[in-house]
Design a protein around this motif. Structure first.
Motif, PDB file in Angstrom:
ATOM      1  N   ASN A 111       0.810  -1.212   0.000  1.00 16.30           N
ATOM      2  CA  ASN A 111       0.000   0.000   0.000  1.00 16.30           C
ATOM      3  C   ASN A 111       0.842   1.259   0.000  1.00 16.30           C
ATOM      4  O   ASN A 111       0.427   2.294  -0.512  1.00 16.30           O
ATOM      5  CB  ASN A 111      -0.916   0.016   1.230  1.00 16.30           C
ATOM      6  CG  ASN A 111      -2.031  -0.999   1.113  1.00 16.30           C
ATOM      7  OD1 ASN A 111      -2.346  -1.457   0.023  1.00 16.30           O
ATOM      8  ND2 ASN A 111      -2.618  -1.362   2.237  1.00 16.30           N
ATOM      9  N   GLY A 112       2.017   1.220   0.621  1.00 15.91           N
ATOM     10  CA  GLY A 112       2.861   2.401   0.692  1.00 15.91           C
ATOM     11  C   GLY A 112       3.805   2.291   1.868  1.00 15.91           C
ATOM     12  O   GLY A 112       3.688   1.384   2.708  1.00 15.91           O
ATOM     13  N   VAL A 113       4.763   3.209   1.958  1.00 11.80           N
ATOM     14  CA  VAL A 113       5.715   3.222   3.067  1.00 11.80           C
ATOM     15  C   VAL A 113       4.947   3.429   4.365  1.00 11.80           C
ATOM     16  O   VAL A 113       4.213   4.398   4.525  1.00 11.80           O
ATOM     17  CB  VAL A 113       6.753   4.332   2.876  1.00 11.80           C
ATOM     18  CG1 VAL A 113       7.695   4.391   4.070  1.00 11.80           C
ATOM     19  CG2 VAL A 113       7.528   4.116   1.591  1.00 11.80           C
ATOM     20  N   GLY A 114       5.105   2.517   5.304  1.00  7.04           N
ATOM     21  CA  GLY A 114       4.381   2.600   6.564  1.00  7.04           C
ATOM     22  C   GLY A 114       2.935   2.190   6.457  1.00  7.04           C
ATOM     23  O   GLY A 114       2.196   2.260   7.434  1.00  7.04           O
ATOM     24  N   VAL A 537      -1.786   6.193  24.698  1.00 13.84           N
ATOM     25  CA  VAL A 537      -1.682   6.082  23.246  1.00 13.84           C
ATOM     26  C   VAL A 537      -3.061   6.329  22.646  1.00 13.84           C
ATOM     27  O   VAL A 537      -4.065   5.786  23.122  1.00 13.84           O
ATOM     28  CB  VAL A 537      -1.181   4.683  22.821  1.00 13.84           C
ATOM     29  CG1 VAL A 537      -1.259   4.515  21.307  1.00 13.84           C
ATOM     30  CG2 VAL A 537       0.236   4.461  23.308  1.00 13.84           C
ATOM     31  N   ARG A 538      -3.110   7.153  21.611  1.00 17.39           N
ATOM     32  CA  ARG A 538      -4.367   7.429  20.908  1.00 17.39           C
ATOM     33  C   ARG A 538      -4.255   6.898  19.483  1.00 17.39           C
ATOM     34  O   ARG A 538      -3.346   7.267  18.753  1.00 17.39           O
ATOM     35  CB  ARG A 538      -4.669   8.927  20.904  1.00 17.39           C
ATOM     36  CG  ARG A 538      -4.902   9.497  22.309  1.00 17.39           C
ATOM     37  CD  ARG A 538      -5.265  10.980  22.239  1.00 17.39           C
ATOM     38  NE  ARG A 538      -5.489  11.532  23.553  1.00 17.39           N
ATOM     39  CZ  ARG A 538      -6.640  11.478  24.216  1.00 17.39           C
ATOM     40  NH1 ARG A 538      -7.690  10.901  23.632  1.00 17.39           N
ATOM     41  NH2 ARG A 538      -6.772  11.993  25.410  1.00 17.39           N
ATOM     42  N   GLY A 561      -3.710   9.791  11.174  1.00 15.96           N
ATOM     43  CA  GLY A 561      -3.558   9.243  12.516  1.00 15.96           C
ATOM     44  C   GLY A 561      -2.951   7.852  12.459  1.00 15.96           C
ATOM     45  O   GLY A 561      -2.673   7.307  11.376  1.00 15.96           O
ATOM     46  N   LEU A 562      -2.755   7.238  13.609  1.00 11.48           N
ATOM     47  CA  LEU A 562      -2.109   5.929  13.652  1.00 11.48           C
ATOM     48  C   LEU A 562      -2.892   4.870  12.886  1.00 11.48           C
ATOM     49  O   LEU A 562      -2.317   3.966  12.284  1.00 11.48           O
ATOM     50  CB  LEU A 562      -1.917   5.482  15.101  1.00 11.48           C
ATOM     51  CG  LEU A 562      -1.010   6.344  15.982  1.00 11.48           C
ATOM     52  CD1 LEU A 562      -0.901   5.725  17.373  1.00 11.48           C
ATOM     53  CD2 LEU A 562       0.371   6.491  15.358  1.00 11.48           C
ATOM     54  N   SER A 563      -4.217   4.979  12.901  1.00  5.56           N
ATOM     55  CA  SER A 563      -5.051   3.944  12.292  1.00  5.56           C
ATOM     56  C   SER A 563      -5.397   4.221  10.844  1.00  5.56           C
ATOM     57  O   SER A 563      -5.986   3.368  10.175  1.00  5.56           O
ATOM     58  CB  SER A 563      -6.346   3.780  13.099  1.00  5.56           C
ATOM     59  OG  SER A 563      -6.071   3.419  14.434  1.00  5.56           O
ATOM     60  N   ARG A 615     -10.875 -10.333  10.488  1.00  6.01           N
ATOM     61  CA  ARG A 615      -9.457 -10.285  10.150  1.00  6.01           C
ATOM     62  C   ARG A 615      -8.663  -9.677  11.293  1.00  6.01           C
ATOM     63  O   ARG A 615      -9.188  -8.912  12.093  1.00  6.01           O
ATOM     64  CB  ARG A 615      -9.234  -9.412   8.899  1.00  6.01           C
ATOM     65  CG  ARG A 615     -10.069  -9.795   7.702  1.00  6.01           C
ATOM     66  CD  ARG A 615      -9.510 -10.994   7.006  1.00  6.01           C
ATOM     67  NE  ARG A 615      -8.169 -10.729   6.538  1.00  6.01           N
ATOM     68  CZ  ARG A 615      -7.882  -9.948   5.493  1.00  6.01           C
ATOM     69  NH1 ARG A 615      -8.840  -9.363   4.815  1.00  6.01           N
ATOM     70  NH2 ARG A 615      -6.634  -9.772   5.112  1.00  6.01           N
ATOM     71  N   ARG A 616      -7.385 -10.020  11.348  1.00  2.00           N
ATOM     72  CA  ARG A 616      -6.481  -9.359  12.264  1.00  2.00           C
ATOM     73  C   ARG A 616      -5.768  -8.252  11.499  1.00  2.00           C
ATOM     74  O   ARG A 616      -5.166  -8.481  10.452  1.00  2.00           O
ATOM     75  CB  ARG A 616      -5.455 -10.335  12.829  1.00  2.00           C
ATOM     76  CG  ARG A 616      -4.487  -9.671  13.812  1.00  2.00           C
ATOM     77  CD  ARG A 616      -3.317 -10.570  14.159  1.00  2.00           C
ATOM     78  NE  ARG A 616      -3.749 -11.778  14.836  1.00  2.00           N
ATOM     79  CZ  ARG A 616      -3.513 -12.993  14.384  1.00  2.00           C
ATOM     80  NH1 ARG A 616      -2.877 -13.160  13.241  1.00  2.00           N
ATOM     81  NH2 ARG A 616      -3.907 -14.055  15.048  1.00  2.00           N
ATOM     82  N   LYS A 617      -5.838  -7.045  12.021  1.00  2.00           N
ATOM     83  CA  LYS A 617      -5.141  -5.920  11.411  1.00  2.00           C
ATOM     84  C   LYS A 617      -4.150  -5.356  12.416  1.00  2.00           C
ATOM     85  O   LYS A 617      -4.452  -5.249  13.607  1.00  2.00           O
ATOM     86  CB  LYS A 617      -6.124  -4.828  10.966  1.00  2.00           C
ATOM     87  CG  LYS A 617      -7.013  -5.245   9.803  1.00  2.00           C
ATOM     88  CD  LYS A 617      -7.816  -4.062   9.271  1.00  2.00           C
ATOM     89  CE  LYS A 617      -8.611  -4.442   8.038  1.00  2.00           C
ATOM     90  NZ  LYS A 617      -9.342  -3.271   7.467  1.00  2.00           N
ATOM     91  N   ARG A 618      -3.009  -4.964  11.919  1.00  2.00           N
ATOM     92  CA  ARG A 618      -1.924  -4.494  12.783  1.00  2.00           C
ATOM     93  C   ARG A 618      -1.763  -2.984  12.646  1.00  2.00           C
ATOM     94  O   ARG A 618      -1.512  -2.478  11.553  1.00  2.00           O
ATOM     95  CB  ARG A 618      -0.621  -5.200  12.442  1.00  2.00           C
ATOM     96  CG  ARG A 618       0.571  -4.771  13.256  1.00  2.00           C
ATOM     97  CD  ARG A 618       1.699  -5.783  13.136  1.00  2.00           C
ATOM     98  NE  ARG A 618       1.295  -7.068  13.698  1.00  2.00           N
ATOM     99  CZ  ARG A 618       2.061  -8.158  13.653  1.00  2.00           C
ATOM    100  NH1 ARG A 618       3.234  -8.120  13.049  1.00  2.00           N
ATOM    101  NH2 ARG A 618       1.658  -9.288  14.192  1.00  2.00           N
ATOM    102  N   VAL A 619      -1.894  -2.281  13.756  1.00  2.00           N
ATOM    103  CA  VAL A 619      -1.729  -0.829  13.780  1.00  2.00           C
ATOM    104  C   VAL A 619      -0.344  -0.512  14.340  1.00  2.00           C
ATOM    105  O   VAL A 619      -0.078  -0.765  15.516  1.00  2.00           O
ATOM    106  CB  VAL A 619      -2.807  -0.153  14.647  1.00  2.00           C
ATOM    107  CG1 VAL A 619      -2.622   1.364  14.637  1.00  2.00           C
ATOM    108  CG2 VAL A 619      -4.204  -0.529  14.159  1.00  2.00           C
TER     109      VAL A 619
END
Length: 687
Positions: A111-114, A537-538, A561-563, A615-619
Motif C-alpha cells: 500500500n505504501g511506506v508505513g 496512546v491514541r 492518525g495511527l489507524s 481479520r487481524r489488522k496491525r496498527v
C-alpha cells in the motif's frame, strides 16, 4: 503478507556526478515485473540478480527495522516462527529460498511506506513454478481466472502464471485481489511499467540497477480494480492513502513520488533518490556545508549538516506564549530577541557526534557519547558572535538557577574556559543535574560549553569533545578524510557522513555493559512510562458500542492518525491482541487493550470489515526504545563500514545520493530470517 522482509530489497540509489557511472539514462526494462503490477500501487520494490545482496541484508535487526518501516513492526521472537513457516510452506531453509526463488528477479508491492498492511510478492524462480507448487504440497483452489491459484501449507496464497509466482494472502481484499484481476486482463494497459510518473523518474537513474524502489507519498490513489472473492469477477474499491514519509532530505520533501535505485560497485553500494516535485525554496549562494563537516576530528562517528533560517526561527520564538521558557529567556536578554546573534550566523548548521572518556564514571563503562553543534559564522562577525553568545550563556545560567531555587534543583555556575592559553569560551558543569552522585550515573559527566572558532560557533556537551574539534580545525592536515568516498558538491543542501562500523561497535559495548549493570532497561516495557506522551496512546479513531454485541463500531478515523489506512470507518472491532471482547462494556475493553498491549510498537485488532470475514489488522504505534536503537545500530555497523549522503537539485529535478561501504565479510554471514514469509499481518482471526 508479512511485508517487512521484502523491505530488505528496498535499500536503493546511485550517485550520478559524484560516483563513476554511465551517463546514459535508464528506461524501464521489458523484463521488469512492473509490467505485471497495477499502475496505482503505493509501494513497489524490484531486485534483479541480487541474491548475494539480499542474503547480506537479512541480518535480523536490520530485517526487523525494515519491517517496522513497512508498517509491520514485529518482536524478535517472531523470527524463529517465520523461519519455521518457511520450512513448513516450501521445505527450504532461508538461504535456499533466496537462491531458488529470488536470485533472478523478485518484486514486492504494498500500500505504501508505513502502510503495507496488504502486500504481495512476485518472483521468477529458477525451477518450473507449477512443479514447485506440486513439490510443496500446495492445495489447488477454485478460481475462475487465468492464473492457477494454490494455498500453501502455512495458509499463504500462491498464484502461478507462466514463469512467475505470486505470493499473497488469500483473504486479502486489496492488493492481492487487484493483482489477480490484473493477471486476468487480456491486455493490461494500466500497469506500473506504463505509468507516466514511474517512467519519468526512471529516466533519471543510471541503467541496469540491481534494485529499484518506487513510492507514492502524496494524495490518495484513484479507484482501482479488485475482486471481492477469488472466484468472482472484478469490482471496484478504494486503496488506502499513502502516509507522507517525514524522513526525506530537504530537496525531496516536496515530492509526491520518489524512485530509488541501487547499483553495487567494487567500493560499496551506490544509491540514488529522485523526486518529482522541485523544492519551492531556491537555494541562494551560500557557504558550503563541506567546509564545516570536512574539518571535524577523525574520531567523529556521525556528522549531519544542513541550513537553518535563523531569522525565521527568531520570529517564531517571538510568537511563543508569554510564559514559555524560551520566551522568558529572550525577554531576560537585554536585546529582547536573537537578532544580535542571528545576524552573525550564515545558516550552516552541523551536528557532530563523537565519544569521550570521563573521569567520573562507572568502572569498565564504555566511552560516553558526546555531541557538538557547529553554527556557521560570517567572517566579519566572529567577535560580535562571541560577545552575544557569552551574554546569552550568562542569562541562561542565571534563569536556570532562578528556577532551580523554586524547584529544589541543583544550581550551576557559569565560568570562562581557556583553550591554547589564549582563546576563551563559556563553560558550565551540569554533572550535578545527573544526580547527587554523578559518578554512579551512566554518563558520569555532562557539560555545556561553547566558543567561536574562525567561521563557526561551536557548542558541545563535553569539554573534551570541544577540545578535540578545536584541535582538528587547527590542523587541517590531521582532520579526518570525511569525503574519501568523494567530495559532495558545494550546492548540496543536506550532508551526512557516518562511520557506521565504529558506531556499531560502540553500541555493542553499551549493550553488553547495560546487560551487566542494568538488565531491566533491556526490556521494552521498562521504557513505556518514558515516552513523549507517557503511557497513553491514541489510535486516532472514535468508536461506539454495537448494541447487543460485545464489539465497537468505528465511527471515524483521523486523517494521518495511527489507524489511517489500516482501520476504516464502519469496521466492527470485536477484540484486540488475539482476544475477543467479552464484557458488556467493549469500549472500555478496547481502551484498556490499547494501553496494555503486549508489544509496545503495535496493536493487533480483530476487525469485521464491511464486506469480509473477521481479520487481524496491525496498527503500528510509534515507540522510542533506546535499546532497540542500539541493537539496530549494532546490526548496521556489522553490515556497513562508512556512509556518505547528500542531496541537491540538478536541472530542476530533486535528487539525493548515498554511498554505503559494505565489507566483504558481510557477504559470508548467515542469511537470517527467510525472505518468504507465508503468514501475514492481516490474517484470519483465531476462533
Amino acid at each position: 503478507m508479512k511485508a517487512g522482509w521484502t523491505q530488505c530489497i528496498a535499500i536503493a540509489a546511485l550517485g550520478l556526478g559524484l560516483f563513476p557511472v554511465s551517463s546514459r539514462s535508464a528506461d524501464v526494462p521489458k523484463e521488469s515485473l512492473a509490467a505485471l503490477v497495477p499502475a496505482d500501487v503505493g509501494l513497489f520494490v524490484e531486485a534483479s540478480d541480487a541474491g548475494d545482496l539480499l542474503v547480506a541484508l537479512t541480518e535480523p535487526e536490520i530485517w526487523l527495522g525494515l519491517a517496522e518501516l513497512a508498517g509491520q513492526p514485529a518482536p524478535s521472537a517472531e523470527l524463529e516462527l517465520w523461519r519455521a513457516n518457511i520450512r513448513l510452506a516450501i521445505g527450504m531453509n532461508p538461504r535456499q529460498a533466496i537462491r531458488a526463488l529470488f536470485s533472478d528477479r523478485v518484486a514486492y508491492l504494498g500500500n505504501g511506506v508505513g502502510r503495507s498492511q496488504n502486500a504481495a510478492v512476485i518472483c521468477v524462480p529458477r525451477s518450473d513454478p507449477a512443479k514447485l507448487a506440486e513439490q510443496w504440497g500446495a492445495q489447488r483452489q477454485p478460481y475462475a481466472g487465468r492464473p492457477a491459484l494454490y494455498q500453501l501449507q502455512s495458509g499463504a496464497g500462491l498464484a502461478v502464471s507462466d514463469k512467475h509466482m505470486f505470493f499473497g494472502d488469500l483473504q486479502d481484499h486489496g492488493i492481492w485481489e487487484e493483482l489477480l484481476a490484473q493477471l486476468d486482463a487480456p491486455k493490461p494497459e494500466e500497469t506500473l511499467a506504463r505509468d507516466e510518473v514511474f517512467r519519468a523518474l526512471y529516466k533519471h537513474v543510471p541503467p541496469d540497477p540491481e534494485v529499484v524502489l518506487f513510492a507514492r507519498l502524496g494524495k490518495a490513489s484513484p479507484t482501482i480494480r479488485a475482486t471481492s472473492r477469488p472466484t468472482s469477477r472484478p469490482t471496484t474499491q478504494r486503496v488506502s492513502r499513502p502516509r507522507a514519509f517525514p524522513l526525506l532530505p530537504g530537496a525531496l520533501q516536496s515530492s509526491q513520488n520518489i524512485l530509488v535505485s541501487l547499483h553495487e560497485e567494487s567500493d560499496g553500494v551506490h544509491f540514488r533518490f529522485v523526486g518529482d516535485t522541485p523544492s519551492a525554496a531556491k537555494p541562494s549562494k551560500r557557504a558550503p556545508l563541506a567546509n564545516l563537516v570536512g574539518t571535524l576530528p577523525s574520531e567523529t562517528l556521525v556528522a549531519w549538516g544542513g541550513y537553518t533560517d535563523f531569522s525565521a526561527l527568531a520570529e517564531q520564538t517571538a510568537r511563543l506564549p508569554s510564559r514559555n521558557i524560551l520566551r522568558v529567556l529572550l525577554q531576560a536578554d537585554r536585546a529582547g530577541d536573537l537578532q544580535g546573534l542571528t545576524e552573525a550566523l550564515d545558516q550552516r548548521t552541523v551536528v557532530a557526534l563523537g565519544t569521550v572518556q570521563v573521569a567520573r564514571q562507572w568502572p569498565d563503562a564504555p566511552a560516553v557519547p558526546a555531541a557538538a553543534l557547529l553554527l556557521g559564522i560570517h567572517p566579519d562577525h566572529a567577535e560580535a558572535a562571541q560577545d552575544e553568545f557569552d551574554r546569552m550563556f550568562e542569562v541562561s545560567t542565571s534563569l536556570y538557577n532562578l528556577l532551580a531555587l523554586g524547584n529544589d534543583w541543583p544550581t550551576v555556575e557559569s565560568t570562562a574556559i581557556e583553550f591554547d592559553g589564549s582563546r576563551r569560551g563559556s563553560f558550565v558543569d551540569l554533572s550535578r543535574t545527573l544526580g547527587e552522585a554523578p559518578e554512579k550515573s551512566l554518563l558520569g559527566e555532562l557539560h555545556l560549553c561553547g566558543i567561536v572558532d574562525g567561521d563557526a560557533l561551536i557548542i558541545a556537551t563535553h569539554r573534551e569533545w570541544l577540545a578535540q574539534i578545536l584541535a582538528a580545525r587547527a590542523k587541517p592536515g590531521a582532520a579526518r578524510r570525511a569525503f574519501r568516498m568523494g567530495r559532495p558538491p558545494d550546492s548540496c543542501g543536506t550532508l551526512v557522513t557516518a562511520d557506521t562500523a565504529r558506531l556499531g561497535r560502540l553500541s555493542r559495548s553499551w549493550l553488553d555493559f547495560l546487560k551487566t549493570v542494568a538488565p531491566a532497561v533491556l526490556d521494552q516495557n521498562w521504557w513505556r512510562p518514558y515516552q513523549p506522551g507517557g503511557r497513553s496512546v491514541r489510535l486516532g479513531v472514535t468508536v461506539s458500542r454495537v448494541e447487543g454485541k460485545s464489539a465497537v463500531r468505528v465511527e471515524s478515523v483521523l486523517p494521518n492518525g495511527l489507524s489511517d489506512g489500516v482501520i476504516e470507518a464502519g469496521d466492527i472491532i470485536v477484540g484486540c491482541n488475539d482476544r475477543r471482547f467479552s464484557s458488556d462494556d467493549p469500549v472500555s475493553e478496547f481502551r484498556d487493550a490499547i494501553q496494555q498491549r503486549p508489544y509496545a510498537q503495535r496493536l493487533d485488532v480483530l476487525v469485521e470489515p464491511k464486506a469480509a470475514p473477521t481479520r487481524r489488522k496491525r496498527v503500528p504505534i510509534p515507540f522510542v526504545d533506546p535499546i532497540q536503537m542500539l541493537r539496530r545500530v549494532t546490526a548496521i555497523g556489522r553490515l556497513a563500514g562508512k556512509v556518505l549522503f547528500f542531496d541537491q537539485q540538478r536541472s530542476n529535478v530533486p535528487q539525493a545520493y548515498l554511498l554505503v561501504e559494505l565489507p566483504r565479510r558481510s557477504r559470508q554471514r548467515d542469511p537470517g530470517p527467510a525472505l518468504i514469509a507465508p503468514t501475514t499481518a492481516s490474517q484470519p482471526a483465531k476462533p
